[in-house]
Design an enzyme around this catalytic site. Sequence first.
Site, PDB file in Angstrom:
ATOM      1  N   LYS A 200       0.858  -1.184   0.000  1.00 40.53           N
ATOM      2  CA  LYS A 200       0.000   0.000   0.000  1.00 40.53           C
ATOM      3  C   LYS A 200       0.892   1.230   0.000  1.00 40.53           C
ATOM      4  CE  LYS A 200      -3.694   2.243   2.618  1.00 40.53           C
ATOM      5  NZ  LYS A 200      -4.555   2.139   3.800  1.00 40.53           N
ATOM      6  N   LYS A 253      -2.262  -1.420  -3.720  1.00 39.85           N
ATOM      7  CA  LYS A 253      -3.121  -0.243  -3.623  1.00 39.85           C
ATOM      8  C   LYS A 253      -2.273   1.008  -3.685  1.00 39.85           C
ATOM      9  CE  LYS A 253      -6.479   1.966  -0.574  1.00 39.85           C
ATOM     10  NZ  LYS A 253      -7.118   2.031   0.713  1.00 39.85           N
TER      11      LYS A 253
HETATM   12 ZN   LIG Z   1      -5.590   3.596   8.270  1.00 36.77          ZN
END
Ligand SMILES: [Zn+2]
Length: 327
Positions: A200, A253
């Site tokens: 992420k 992501k």
């Molecule tokens: Zn968070």
Amino acid sequence: MKPSFQIKDVKRFRRLRMSGALRSMVRETELSKNDFIYPMFAVTGKGIKNEIKSMPGVYQQSVENLVCDCEEVMKLGIPAVILFGIPDHKDERGSGAYAEDGIIQQAIRAIKKELPELVVITDVCLCEYTSHGHCGIVQGNEILNDESVELLAKEALTHAQAGADMVAPSDMFDGRVARIRQVLDEHSFIHIPIMSYAAKYASGFYGPFRDAAESTPKFGDRKSHQMDPANSNEAIREIEQDIREGADIIMVKPALSYLDIIRRVKDEFTMPIAAYNVSGEYSMIKAAGRNGWIDEERVMMEVLISIKRAGADMILTYFAKDAVKLL
Ligand SMILES: [Zn+2]
């Protein structure tokens, strides 16, 4: 200089593009309703359905409206939703995240009661629940790792106890997958999978989501735990570690600026891969579409197919319902 080929020797690639039927025969990637996971936002209260200004078509909803929306999701044949919660009360330790009657725990119970077949995945993080908007416990200027991980494990457990089918830690603290796995197993939730937000990135594309989840940090940023957009090898190290810790699905992501990462992960691992087509990616298309600058539906489908072509086995997207209606 003489050309090195003659026209008669040229390969005629256009032969297979001459009709829709031919194109469909050689198409390499196809989207299916089974590819999608639909993100949803639950708020406390009754009769609430607030459209998020920066994300047209996406709502903060109270539980009964959320259940209705889930019914539509199911009717469309989308197999799963992922839930984010907006509590009515925030504090330093994000206690709403792991309260037995917290907003997400209530939402899970209500959805599973009406729609037991729908796969309910829950986002596991503290940022929507902390008064400072950070993903964990803050001491001075530091976001503590191990102390935060304990609370995340507690949060995941309450989700499983409420009936969640899968938990998805999104914090990016070290060791959280292992600790969540351990706590779930100790409480006999050995069958609950973990979808790890494994790679992420600290991304500007999350802007509209923070409106939706009311989770903007009050100070500082998330760069001490989320990844530097410039890095690719680091994603591989993060993912290796999460797999070792027990992740069942790994996520990249955002999706669109990280298609190379998705492809690399697909080539290096045999795990199921999820990609999150995040809020900013959604809002840009919506905004340009509304201005008449692009053909919204066409660009939406092009983006989704690109994420799948890059290697994603599943796509978390606010476009899920719109896309399935077009398939
Ligand atoms: Zn968070």
